[in-house]
Design a protein around this motif. Structure first.
Motif, short mmCIF file in Angstrom:
data_model
loop_
_atom_site.label_atom_id
_atom_site.label_comp_id
_atom_site.label_asym_id
_atom_site.label_seq_id
_atom_site.Cartn_x
_atom_site.Cartn_y
_atom_site.Cartn_z
N MET A 1 -51.26 -33.38 1.76
CA MET A 1 -50.79 -32.16 2.40
C MET A 1 -50.66 -32.33 3.91
O MET A 1 -49.82 -31.69 4.54
CB MET A 1 -51.72 -30.99 2.10
CG MET A 1 -51.69 -30.51 0.65
SD MET A 1 -52.82 -29.13 0.35
CE MET A 1 -52.06 -27.85 1.38
N VAL A 2 -51.52 -33.17 4.49
CA VAL A 2 -51.51 -33.33 5.95
C VAL A 2 -51.30 -34.80 6.28
O VAL A 2 -52.02 -35.67 5.80
CB VAL A 2 -52.85 -32.85 6.55
CG1 VAL A 2 -52.82 -33.00 8.07
CG2 VAL A 2 -53.12 -31.40 6.17
N SER A 3 -50.31 -35.06 7.12
CA SER A 3 -50.04 -36.43 7.54
C SER A 3 -50.87 -36.75 8.78
O SER A 3 -51.29 -35.85 9.52
CB SER A 3 -48.56 -36.61 7.86
OG SER A 3 -48.15 -35.73 8.89
N ALA A 4 -51.08 -38.04 9.03
CA ALA A 4 -51.92 -38.46 10.15
C ALA A 4 -51.33 -38.03 11.49
O ALA A 4 -52.06 -37.66 12.42
CB ALA A 4 -52.09 -39.98 10.12
N ASP A 5 -50.01 -38.06 11.62
CA ASP A 5 -49.40 -37.71 12.90
C ASP A 5 -49.45 -36.21 13.19
O ASP A 5 -49.09 -35.77 14.28
CB ASP A 5 -47.95 -38.21 12.98
CG ASP A 5 -47.09 -37.66 11.85
OD1 ASP A 5 -47.60 -36.85 11.05
OD2 ASP A 5 -45.91 -38.06 11.75
N ALA A 6 -49.89 -35.42 12.21
CA ALA A 6 -50.01 -33.98 12.44
C ALA A 6 -51.31 -33.64 13.16
O ALA A 6 -51.49 -32.52 13.64
CB ALA A 6 -49.95 -33.23 11.12
N LEU A 7 -52.24 -34.60 13.24
CA LEU A 7 -53.53 -34.37 13.88
C LEU A 7 -53.54 -34.97 15.28
O LEU A 7 -53.07 -36.09 15.49
CB LEU A 7 -54.65 -35.00 13.05
CG LEU A 7 -54.71 -34.58 11.57
CD1 LEU A 7 -55.83 -35.33 10.87
CD2 LEU A 7 -54.91 -33.08 11.45
N THR A 8 -54.06 -34.21 16.24
CA THR A 8 -54.17 -34.67 17.62
C THR A 8 -55.61 -34.50 18.09
O THR A 8 -56.46 -33.96 17.38
CB THR A 8 -53.23 -33.88 18.54
OG1 THR A 8 -53.72 -32.53 18.66
CG2 THR A 8 -51.82 -33.85 17.99
N SER A 9 -55.88 -34.94 19.32
CA SER A 9 -57.23 -34.80 19.88
C SER A 9 -57.60 -33.34 20.09
O SER A 9 -58.78 -33.01 20.23
CB SER A 9 -57.31 -35.56 21.21
OG SER A 9 -56.35 -35.04 22.13
N GLU A 10 -56.60 -32.44 20.10
CA GLU A 10 -56.87 -31.02 20.29
C GLU A 10 -57.11 -30.28 18.98
O GLU A 10 -57.47 -29.10 18.98
CB GLU A 10 -55.69 -30.36 21.03
CG GLU A 10 -55.48 -30.91 22.44
CD GLU A 10 -54.34 -30.21 23.14
OE1 GLU A 10 -53.59 -29.47 22.45
OE2 GLU A 10 -54.17 -30.41 24.35
N THR A 11 -56.90 -30.95 17.85
CA THR A 11 -57.11 -30.31 16.56
C THR A 11 -58.60 -30.08 16.31
O THR A 11 -59.38 -31.02 16.26
CB THR A 11 -56.53 -31.17 15.42
OG1 THR A 11 -55.14 -31.40 15.66
CG2 THR A 11 -56.69 -30.44 14.09
N ALA A 12 -58.98 -28.82 16.19
CA ALA A 12 -60.39 -28.49 15.98
C ALA A 12 -60.69 -28.05 14.56
O ALA A 12 -61.82 -28.15 14.09
CB ALA A 12 -60.80 -27.38 16.96
N LEU A 13 -59.68 -27.55 13.86
CA LEU A 13 -59.91 -26.97 12.55
C LEU A 13 -58.64 -27.05 11.72
O LEU A 13 -57.54 -26.84 12.24
CB LEU A 13 -60.34 -25.51 12.69
CG LEU A 13 -60.52 -24.69 11.41
CD1 LEU A 13 -61.77 -25.15 10.67
CD2 LEU A 13 -60.63 -23.20 11.76
N LEU A 14 -58.79 -27.38 10.45
CA LEU A 14 -57.68 -27.35 9.50
C LEU A 14 -57.97 -26.30 8.44
O LEU A 14 -59.06 -26.29 7.87
CB LEU A 14 -57.49 -28.71 8.82
CG LEU A 14 -56.92 -29.85 9.65
CD1 LEU A 14 -56.89 -31.14 8.82
CD2 LEU A 14 -55.52 -29.53 10.14
N LEU A 15 -57.03 -25.43 8.20
CA LEU A 15 -57.14 -24.44 7.13
C LEU A 15 -56.11 -24.80 6.07
O LEU A 15 -54.90 -24.71 6.31
CB LEU A 15 -56.88 -23.03 7.67
CG LEU A 15 -56.89 -21.91 6.62
CD1 LEU A 15 -58.26 -21.82 5.96
CD2 LEU A 15 -56.52 -20.57 7.27
N LEU A 16 -56.57 -25.26 4.91
CA LEU A 16 -55.67 -25.71 3.85
C LEU A 16 -55.64 -24.70 2.71
O LEU A 16 -56.69 -24.23 2.26
CB LEU A 16 -56.13 -27.07 3.30
CG LEU A 16 -56.27 -28.20 4.32
CD1 LEU A 16 -56.73 -29.48 3.63
CD2 LEU A 16 -54.94 -28.44 5.03
N SER A 17 -54.45 -24.38 2.27
CA SER A 17 -54.29 -23.47 1.14
C SER A 17 -53.27 -24.08 0.19
O SER A 17 -52.20 -24.51 0.62
CB SER A 17 -53.79 -22.10 1.64
OG SER A 17 -53.53 -21.24 0.56
#
Length: 226
Positions: A1-17
């Protein structure tokens, strides 16, 4: 559902549904009856597709002169869920139908009967960023670092108030002779009968469809080209 390039150093939380649905048709299509037939891409260009066939009994069929479309409800096993296919009368009628979604969901004039059904096999696999769509619908402050209010959602020392950076929707759907998604099941071979006054439902041009579980719509899509 989430690719590696979607995450950055500013990403603090992922909400997956996620929503996963797998079901076999209550009356399966015969694999031996699937044939190459014509489908009109965007209501114009002719292409050859794998067209499934079934002569289904006691299925809900309806026709709306107001919407200029046919409706067919195909049940899954145990009848807890079903897929409704909305086929416009005109080859390119899908564009007008898409402006009348509420009327489509409110259509109830179904009658059970035997229907000869031709439906193309298809698979959908797509990913969309829906940030702008949500903001156009009025969800704006949640994307603004200075206005977002998620107090109580995330709490930690030296943490700033979180805000939404990105919303992504990924869709995968496969329709085949057995049902939605790949699933084991008995295949019943059915010969193509003479019409004999039976309803004919041939989805050989763009159409809408939606899947509902106990009358709650959980998925809506369209097939416009192959």
């Amino acid at each position: 559902m989430v690719s590696a390039d979607a995450l950055t150093s500013e990403t603090a939380l992922l909400l997956l549904s996620s929503l996963y649905f797998q079901g076999n048709w209550d009356q399966q299509f015969s694999v031996s009856s699937t044939r190459k037939q014509t489908f009109y891409n965007h209501g114009k260009q002719q292409v050859s597709v794998d067209m499934m066939f079934a002569s289904a009994r006691s299925v809900n069929y309806g026709k709306s002169d107001l919407l200029n479309a046919q409706f067919l409800e195909i049940a899954f096993e145990k009848h807890h869920a079903s897929m409704v296919v909305v086929l416009p009368d005109q080859l390119d009628g899908i564009y007008q139908l898409e402006t009348k979604i509420s009327e489509i969901f409110n259509f109830r004039d179904f009658c059970p009967g035997t229907v000869n059904i031709w439906l193309p096999k298809f698979r959908m696999d797509s990913t969309f960023n829906i940030d702008k769509i949500l903001q156009q619908l009025g969800v704006k402050d949640a994307f603004d670092e200075t206005k977002a209010q998620f107090s109580g959602t995330v709490s930690c020392a030296d943490c700033h108030s979180p805000y939404i950076g990105k919303v992504t929707q990924k869709t995968y759907l496969q329709i085949n002779e057995r049902g939605v998604e790949a699933a084991a099941g008995q295949v019943v071979h059915v010969r193509v009968p003479l019409s004999g006054g039976r309803k004919q439902f041939k989805a050989d041009h763009p159409f809408l469809f939606y899947i509902k579980i106990k009358d709650v719509v959980v998925f809506i899509g369209r097939v416009s080209a192959f």
